[in-house]
Design a protein around this motif. Structure first.
Motif, PDB file in Angstrom:
ATOM      1  N   ALA A 127       0.948  -1.187  -0.062  1.00 51.40           N
ATOM      2  CA  ALA A 127      -0.062   0.075  -0.050  1.00 51.40           C
ATOM      3  C   ALA A 127       0.911   1.286  -0.031  1.00 51.40           C
ATOM      4  CB  ALA A 127      -0.820   0.119   1.207  1.00 51.40           C
ATOM      5  N   GLN A 128       0.261   2.333  -0.868  1.00 46.69           N
ATOM      6  CA  GLN A 128       1.107   3.742  -0.730  1.00 46.69           C
ATOM      7  C   GLN A 128      -0.042   4.488  -0.643  1.00 46.69           C
ATOM      8  OE1 GLN A 128       2.718   4.864  -4.507  1.00 46.69           O
ATOM      9  NE2 GLN A 128       4.541   5.358  -3.248  1.00 46.69           N
ATOM     10  N   HIS A 129      -0.009   5.554   0.258  1.00 44.03           N
ATOM     11  CA  HIS A 129      -0.686   6.763   0.199  1.00 44.03           C
ATOM     12  C   HIS A 129      -0.452   7.816  -0.793  1.00 44.03           C
ATOM     13  CE1 HIS A 129      -3.614   9.730   1.944  1.00 44.03           C
ATOM     14  NE2 HIS A 129      -3.915   8.818   2.688  1.00 44.03           N
ATOM     15  N   LEU A 130      -1.404   8.151  -1.644  1.00 44.70           N
ATOM     16  CA  LEU A 130      -1.157   9.087  -2.724  1.00 44.70           C
ATOM     17  C   LEU A 130      -1.008  10.551  -2.244  1.00 44.70           C
ATOM     18  CD1 LEU A 130      -3.971   7.626  -5.156  1.00 44.70           C
ATOM     19  CD2 LEU A 130      -1.501   7.345  -5.347  1.00 44.70           C
ATOM     20  N   LEU A 131      -1.548  10.870  -1.113  1.00 46.90           N
ATOM     21  CA  LEU A 131      -1.343  12.290  -0.828  1.00 46.90           C
ATOM     22  C   LEU A 131      -0.017  12.361   0.109  1.00 46.90           C
ATOM     23  CD1 LEU A 131      -4.952  13.585   0.541  1.00 46.90           C
ATOM     24  CD2 LEU A 131      -3.586  13.965  -1.454  1.00 46.90           C
ATOM     25  N   TYR A 132       0.365  11.371   0.391  1.00 39.38           N
ATOM     26  CA  TYR A 132       1.622  11.251   1.417  1.00 39.38           C
ATOM     27  C   TYR A 132       2.547  10.132   0.812  1.00 39.38           C
ATOM     28  CZ  TYR A 132      -1.120  14.152   4.554  1.00 39.38           C
ATOM     29  OH  TYR A 132      -1.754  15.090   5.047  1.00 39.38           O
ATOM     30  N   PRO A 133       2.783  10.038  -0.525  1.00 34.04           N
ATOM     31  CA  PRO A 133       3.685   9.181  -1.134  1.00 34.04           C
ATOM     32  C   PRO A 133       5.128   8.941  -0.424  1.00 34.04           C
ATOM     33  CG  PRO A 133       3.729  10.855  -2.400  1.00 34.04           C
ATOM     34  CD  PRO A 133       2.656  11.181  -1.415  1.00 34.04           C
ATOM     35  N   ASP A 134       5.583   7.637  -0.129  1.00 37.77           N
ATOM     36  CA  ASP A 134       6.633   7.210   0.241  1.00 37.77           C
ATOM     37  C   ASP A 134       7.017   5.888  -0.281  1.00 37.77           C
ATOM     38  OD1 ASP A 134       9.116   7.054   1.845  1.00 37.77           O
ATOM     39  OD2 ASP A 134       8.355   8.306   3.459  1.00 37.77           O
ATOM     40  N   ILE A 135       8.132   5.104   0.350  1.00 40.66           N
ATOM     41  CA  ILE A 135       8.284   3.750  -0.005  1.00 40.66           C
ATOM     42  C   ILE A 135       6.980   2.906   0.307  1.00 40.66           C
ATOM     43  CG2 ILE A 135       9.405   1.757   0.552  1.00 40.66           C
ATOM     44  CD1 ILE A 135      11.119   3.796  -1.205  1.00 40.66           C
TER      45      ILE A 135
END
Length: 193
Positions: A127-135
Motif C-alpha cells: 500500500a502507498q498513500h497518494l497524498l503522502y507518498p513514500d516507500i
C-alpha cells in the motif's frame, strides 16, 4: 587526485505555484526538511553525507511503515483491504499494489477506505498513500494466505523517509533530484537562500 568536499550547509528552497519545500543543512551533518502544497504538509529530519556531487539523506523515519495491519483473516473470496483513520478522507487516497511475480495490478480505495478485488491469488500486497507518498508498505507477503486485511494509518505518514532519493549538487550550487515517488515532476531545484 583529491576529492573536494563541497559544503552544503545552509537553507535551500524550492517553489512552484502553491508548492514550497525547503532543506536546512547544519554543519553537524543533520538536516531538517519541510514541504507544503495545499492541505498537505510533510516533514523530515535526519542526517546527511556528501559523496562527490551527491547529498545522501538518511531520515529518522523508517521506510515502508506507513500502515499497520491490525486484523487479518482468510475468507476465501478475493481480497479485501480496509483502511481506518479518524479522518475518513485520508482513507480515500490509498493505492494498493497486488503482485504475482513482478507485474503488479493496482486498485484504489473507495470513499470508505476499502479495496475489493475478485482475483484468485497474489503473492504480495503493498500500500502507498497518494497524498503522502513514500516507500510502499508491505501488507501481505508470500507466506501469508489471508485475504482480508484491516489496516490503520500510522502517524509517520506525514514524514518522509527519503529512501533512494539523493540530491545532486549542480555547478551553480543548487541542489536537484530526479523525479521520484515523492515528487514525480522534473526540474526540482533547491536554491540556496
Amino acid at each position: 587526485y583529491i576529492m573536494l568536499q563541497i559544503p552544503v550547509e545552509g537553507e535551500y528552497f524550492f517553489r512552484k505555484t502553491e508548492m514550497v519545500a525547503g532543506f536546512n543543512f547544519s554543519a553537524d551533518g543533520t538536516f531538517q526538511f519541510f514541504f507544503s502544497y495545499g492541505a498537505v504538509d510533510r516533514s523530515a529530519n535526519g542526517t546527511f553525507t556528501v559523496e562527490g556531487n551527491l547529498v545522501k539523506l538518511t531520515s529518522n523515519k523508517e521506510a515502508g511503515k506507513d500502515f499497520t495491519v491490525t486484523e487479518q483473516s482468510k475468507t476465501g473470496s478475493g481480497y479485501t483491504i480496509q483502511f481506518s483513520h479518524p479522518n475518513a478522507y485520508l482513507c480515500e487516497n490509498i493505492r494498493c499494489l497486488f503482485f504475482t511475480g513482478e507485474t503488479p495490478a493496482e486498485a484504489y480505495t473507495d470513499r470508505n477506505g476499502k479495496v475489493q478485488v475478485d482475483l484468485a491469488s497474489y503473492d504480495r500486497i503493498y500500500a502507498q498513500h497518494l497524498l503522502y507518498p513514500d516507500i510502499v508498505t508491505l501488507i501481505k507477503d508470500t507466506g501469508n494466505d489471508n485475504d482480508h486485511f484491516i489496516c490503520s494509518l500510522n502517524p509517520s505518514l506525514e514524514q518522509l523517509s527519503f529512501k533512494g532519493i539523493d540530491l545532486t549538487i549542480e555547478d551553480d550550487g543548487t541542489l536537484s533530484w530526479l523525479p521520484n515517488y515523492f515528487l514525480a515532476m522534473p526540474d526540482v531545484k533547491f536554491v540556496k537562500a
